[in-house]
Design a protein around this motif. Structure first.
Motif, PDB file in Angstrom:
ATOM      1  N   VAL A  92       0.848  -1.199  -0.035  1.00 19.99           N
ATOM      2  CA  VAL A  92      -0.158   0.058   0.014  1.00 19.99           C
ATOM      3  C   VAL A  92       0.867   1.205   0.126  1.00 19.99           C
ATOM      4  O   VAL A  92       1.490   1.367   0.971  1.00 19.99           O
ATOM      5  CB  VAL A  92      -0.978  -0.106   1.274  1.00 19.99           C
ATOM      6  CG1 VAL A  92      -1.745   1.296   1.141  1.00 19.99           C
ATOM      7  CG2 VAL A  92      -1.817  -1.158   1.259  1.00 19.99           C
ATOM      8  N   TRP A  93       0.701   2.126  -0.996  1.00 16.59           N
ATOM      9  CA  TRP A  93       1.504   3.322  -1.039  1.00 16.59           C
ATOM     10  C   TRP A  93       1.144   4.146  -0.003  1.00 16.59           C
ATOM     11  O   TRP A  93       0.194   4.480   0.345  1.00 16.59           O
ATOM     12  CB  TRP A  93       1.237   4.021  -2.351  1.00 16.59           C
ATOM     13  CG  TRP A  93       2.066   5.390  -2.762  1.00 16.59           C
ATOM     14  CD1 TRP A  93       1.769   6.531  -2.616  1.00 16.59           C
ATOM     15  CD2 TRP A  93       3.575   5.263  -3.123  1.00 16.59           C
ATOM     16  NE1 TRP A  93       2.633   7.440  -2.893  1.00 16.59           N
ATOM     17  CE2 TRP A  93       3.976   6.621  -3.334  1.00 16.59           C
ATOM     18  CE3 TRP A  93       4.504   4.130  -3.544  1.00 16.59           C
ATOM     19  CZ2 TRP A  93       5.353   6.933  -3.602  1.00 16.59           C
ATOM     20  CZ3 TRP A  93       5.589   4.614  -3.813  1.00 16.59           C
ATOM     21  CH2 TRP A  93       6.112   6.007  -3.860  1.00 16.59           C
ATOM     22  N   ASN A  94       2.429   4.643   0.383  1.00 18.36           N
ATOM     23  CA  ASN A  94       2.328   5.568   1.633  1.00 18.36           C
ATOM     24  C   ASN A  94       2.660   7.250   1.195  1.00 18.36           C
ATOM     25  O   ASN A  94       3.668   7.604   1.261  1.00 18.36           O
ATOM     26  CB  ASN A  94       3.156   5.310   2.678  1.00 18.36           C
ATOM     27  CG  ASN A  94       3.088   5.984   4.101  1.00 18.36           C
ATOM     28  OD1 ASN A  94       2.249   6.325   4.486  1.00 18.36           O
ATOM     29  ND2 ASN A  94       4.281   6.310   4.555  1.00 18.36           N
ATOM     30  N   ALA A  95       1.575   7.903   0.723  1.00 19.78           N
ATOM     31  CA  ALA A  95       1.796   9.208   0.385  1.00 19.78           C
ATOM     32  C   ALA A  95       1.850  10.179   1.731  1.00 19.78           C
ATOM     33  O   ALA A  95       1.521   9.925   2.790  1.00 19.78           O
ATOM     34  CB  ALA A  95       0.443   9.694  -0.311  1.00 19.78           C
ATOM     35  N   GLY A  96       2.742  11.251   1.598  1.00 18.80           N
ATOM     36  CA  GLY A  96       2.904  12.068   2.918  1.00 18.80           C
ATOM     37  C   GLY A  96       4.374  12.663   2.714  1.00 18.80           C
ATOM     38  O   GLY A  96       5.035  12.338   1.739  1.00 18.80           O
ATOM     39  N   ARG A  97       4.585  13.784   3.684  1.00 18.16           N
ATOM     40  CA  ARG A  97       5.710  14.293   3.781  1.00 18.16           C
ATOM     41  C   ARG A  97       6.587  14.047   5.076  1.00 18.16           C
ATOM     42  O   ARG A  97       5.758  13.973   6.103  1.00 18.16           O
ATOM     43  CB  ARG A  97       5.594  15.847   3.642  1.00 18.16           C
ATOM     44  CG  ARG A  97       5.392  16.515   2.301  1.00 18.16           C
ATOM     45  CD  ARG A  97       4.678  17.607   2.278  1.00 18.16           C
ATOM     46  NE  ARG A  97       3.596  18.089   3.012  1.00 18.16           N
ATOM     47  CZ  ARG A  97       2.945  19.234   2.967  1.00 18.16           C
ATOM     48  NH1 ARG A  97       3.250  20.206   2.225  1.00 18.16           N
ATOM     49  NH2 ARG A  97       1.785  19.368   3.898  1.00 18.16           N
ATOM     50  N   PHE A  98       7.661  13.534   5.205  1.00 22.01           N
ATOM     51  CA  PHE A  98       8.234  13.057   6.491  1.00 22.01           C
ATOM     52  C   PHE A  98       9.704  13.585   6.539  1.00 22.01           C
ATOM     53  O   PHE A  98      10.409  14.054   5.586  1.00 22.01           O
ATOM     54  CB  PHE A  98       8.482  11.650   6.160  1.00 22.01           C
ATOM     55  CG  PHE A  98       7.112  10.860   5.759  1.00 22.01           C
ATOM     56  CD1 PHE A  98       6.353  10.538   7.037  1.00 22.01           C
ATOM     57  CD2 PHE A  98       6.859  10.676   4.444  1.00 22.01           C
ATOM     58  CE1 PHE A  98       5.147   9.710   6.454  1.00 22.01           C
ATOM     59  CE2 PHE A  98       5.819  10.059   3.923  1.00 22.01           C
ATOM     60  CZ  PHE A  98       4.777   9.486   5.085  1.00 22.01           C
ATOM     61  N   ALA A  99      10.111  14.115   7.826  1.00 21.58           N
ATOM     62  CA  ALA A  99      11.464  14.501   8.148  1.00 21.58           C
ATOM     63  C   ALA A  99      11.853  13.781   9.269  1.00 21.58           C
ATOM     64  O   ALA A  99      11.511  13.103  10.044  1.00 21.58           O
ATOM     65  CB  ALA A  99      11.422  16.025   8.735  1.00 21.58           C
ATOM     66  N   THR A 280      17.154  20.792  10.412  1.00 21.71           N
ATOM     67  CA  THR A 280      16.612  20.949   9.151  1.00 21.71           C
ATOM     68  C   THR A 280      15.112  20.090   9.410  1.00 21.71           C
ATOM     69  O   THR A 280      14.322  20.435   8.524  1.00 21.71           O
ATOM     70  CB  THR A 280      17.551  19.841   8.209  1.00 21.71           C
ATOM     71  OG1 THR A 280      18.645  20.553   8.145  1.00 21.71           O
ATOM     72  CG2 THR A 280      16.665  19.667   7.094  1.00 21.71           C
ATOM     73  N   CYS A 281      15.100  19.206  10.226  1.00 20.70           N
ATOM     74  CA  CYS A 281      13.755  18.421  10.194  1.00 20.70           C
ATOM     75  C   CYS A 281      12.834  19.489  10.797  1.00 20.70           C
ATOM     76  O   CYS A 281      11.588  19.481  10.457  1.00 20.70           O
ATOM     77  CB  CYS A 281      13.938  17.377  11.171  1.00 20.70           C
ATOM     78  SG  CYS A 281      14.836  15.897  10.513  1.00 20.70           S
ATOM     79  N   LYS A 282      13.060  20.405  11.734  1.00 20.81           N
ATOM     80  CA  LYS A 282      12.046  21.258  12.446  1.00 20.81           C
ATOM     81  C   LYS A 282      11.721  22.317  11.215  1.00 20.81           C
ATOM     82  O   LYS A 282      10.615  22.757  11.273  1.00 20.81           O
ATOM     83  CB  LYS A 282      12.717  21.863  13.608  1.00 20.81           C
ATOM     84  CG  LYS A 282      12.977  21.135  14.703  1.00 20.81           C
ATOM     85  CD  LYS A 282      13.589  21.776  15.999  1.00 20.81           C
ATOM     86  CE  LYS A 282      13.643  20.964  17.146  1.00 20.81           C
ATOM     87  NZ  LYS A 282      14.396  21.776  18.233  1.00 20.81           N
ATOM     88  N   GLU A 283      12.533  22.733  10.580  1.00 17.27           N
ATOM     89  CA  GLU A 283      12.464  23.858   9.431  1.00 17.27           C
ATOM     90  C   GLU A 283      11.132  23.249   8.296  1.00 17.27           C
ATOM     91  O   GLU A 283      10.380  23.923   7.953  1.00 17.27           O
ATOM     92  CB  GLU A 283      13.798  24.094   8.723  1.00 17.27           C
ATOM     93  CG  GLU A 283      13.663  25.116   7.750  1.00 17.27           C
ATOM     94  CD  GLU A 283      12.993  26.492   7.993  1.00 17.27           C
ATOM     95  OE1 GLU A 283      12.257  27.255   7.248  1.00 17.27           O
ATOM     96  OE2 GLU A 283      12.963  26.906   9.397  1.00 17.27           O
ATOM     97  N   CYS A 284      11.496  21.940   8.156  1.00 15.23           N
ATOM     98  CA  CYS A 284      10.696  21.185   7.071  1.00 15.23           C
ATOM     99  C   CYS A 284       9.368  21.025   7.726  1.00 15.23           C
ATOM    100  O   CYS A 284       8.086  21.407   7.198  1.00 15.23           O
ATOM    101  CB  CYS A 284      11.160  19.973   6.572  1.00 15.23           C
ATOM    102  SG  CYS A 284      12.675  20.189   5.625  1.00 15.23           S
ATOM    103  N   GLN A 285       9.049  20.709   9.008  1.00 10.36           N
ATOM    104  CA  GLN A 285       7.964  20.684   9.659  1.00 10.36           C
ATOM    105  C   GLN A 285       7.163  21.863   9.817  1.00 10.36           C
ATOM    106  O   GLN A 285       5.975  22.082   9.726  1.00 10.36           O
ATOM    107  CB  GLN A 285       8.016  19.824  10.778  1.00 10.36           C
ATOM    108  CG  GLN A 285       8.449  18.519  10.915  1.00 10.36           C
ATOM    109  CD  GLN A 285       9.076  18.074  12.179  1.00 10.36           C
ATOM    110  OE1 GLN A 285       9.154  18.729  13.154  1.00 10.36           O
ATOM    111  NE2 GLN A 285       8.977  16.893  12.057  1.00 10.36           N
TER     112      GLN A 285
END
Length: 289
Positions: A92-99, A280-285
């Motif tokens: 099952v494809w997992n669409a989304g944005r992840f950091a 970087t992770c915090k900036e992306c979120q």
């Protein structure tokens, strides 16, 4: 396994692949984990061998100076030859944005889309064409724009993968951590531009020429020929000669490629991973809110 943990490219890719089809064997690291290997006992290994290998190979390919009759006679001793094994778990494809936090100084961005294509040779070659235009060569759009023109990344490339029950296209780049969000946006802009304005006639011709030439040169290598045969049979159930493949590539028109790009690169199906330090992770979120 330890060497993979010291390699930012390998570690980043394993993290990206783990997020595409969670819960499916595809998402597992190829080499396994230290704890997983340490926990294996001899009987578990023997049982796996009996179930996966004792019945013989699923597929055999041969190239070069081969006695076809003798080989065919030998293969008759493998009753499972040609059988398609399945684990019974639907991906099952997992669409989304992840950091995700990376232990390395550089950051990586992975952008992936699922591909829904019929299992025919034309589908494979069509995506080979699209991939050549986007990020497979030094003259590709992503390489020329993000690396050569804007200087945003150390490396950038794309690839596509057709598995037994999975299919996707991925673009990947490595960049200094402080430029990760800028590189991420630039990557999305290039994909949007490709889907909106399409591929030029010159790019189509160059992609077909590049792939045909690469295939013909590689065909002098028997290992390449065997792997090519195996890949084709596993993908579509049949094999196409290099000459016929070149003909199929030459027949691929701009309209066909543009339609496939627009259909595949839909924002709602996008899977994005930014693999970098905590900042970087915090900036992306923050920008994803």
């Amino acid at each position: 396994i330890l060497s993979i943990g010291d390699d930012p490219e390998e570690t980043g890719m394993e993290t990206a692949l783990s997020l595409l089809y969670p819960g499916h064997p595809f998402s597992l690291p190829i080499a396994g984990t230290r704890d997983g290997v340490a926990g294996l006992d001899a009987e578990t290994v023997r049982d796996r061998y009996r179930r996966a290998f004792s019945a013989g190979p699923d597929l055999v390919t041969a190239a070069g100076l081969v006695d076809a009759a003798s080989l065919a006679l030998l293969l008759e001793s493998f009753p499972a030859l040609g059988a398609r094994r399945t684990d019974g778990i639907a991906p099952v494809w997992n669409a989304g944005r992840f950091a995700r936090r990376s232990p390395f100084g550089q950051a990586q961005v992975f952008l992936s889309f699922p591909l829904v294509e019929p299992r025919v040779s034309e589908s494979w070659m069509k995506w080979a064409m699209i991939n050549a235009v986007t990020g497979d060569t030094v003259s590709s759009r992503l390489f020329q724009s993000l690396r050569e023109s804007k200087g945003l990344c150390y490396s950038v490339y794309s690839f596509f993968s057709f598995g037994r029950d999975t299919a996707f296209w991925t673009a990947s780049l490595s960049t200094p951590a402080e430029r990760a969000t800028v590189a991420y946006r630039a990557l999305l802009d290039e994909i949007d531009k490709l889907a909106d304005k399409g591929i030029s006639e010159g790019e189509v011709a160059d992609a077909a020429s590049h792939l045909s030439g690469e295939m013909r040169l590689s065909s002098d290598d028997t290992e390449y020929r065997m792997k090519r045969l195996a890949r084709q049979v596993m993908f579509s159930g049949s094999a196409v000669t290099t000459a016929d493949s070149s003909g199929i590539l030459a027949s691929m028109g701009r309209r066909l490629l543009d339609e496939s790009v627009r259909r595949a690169f839909a924002p709602g199906t996008m899977n994005v991973l930014v693999y970098g330090d905590g900042r970087t992770c915090k900036e992306c979120q923050r920008i994803w809110k």
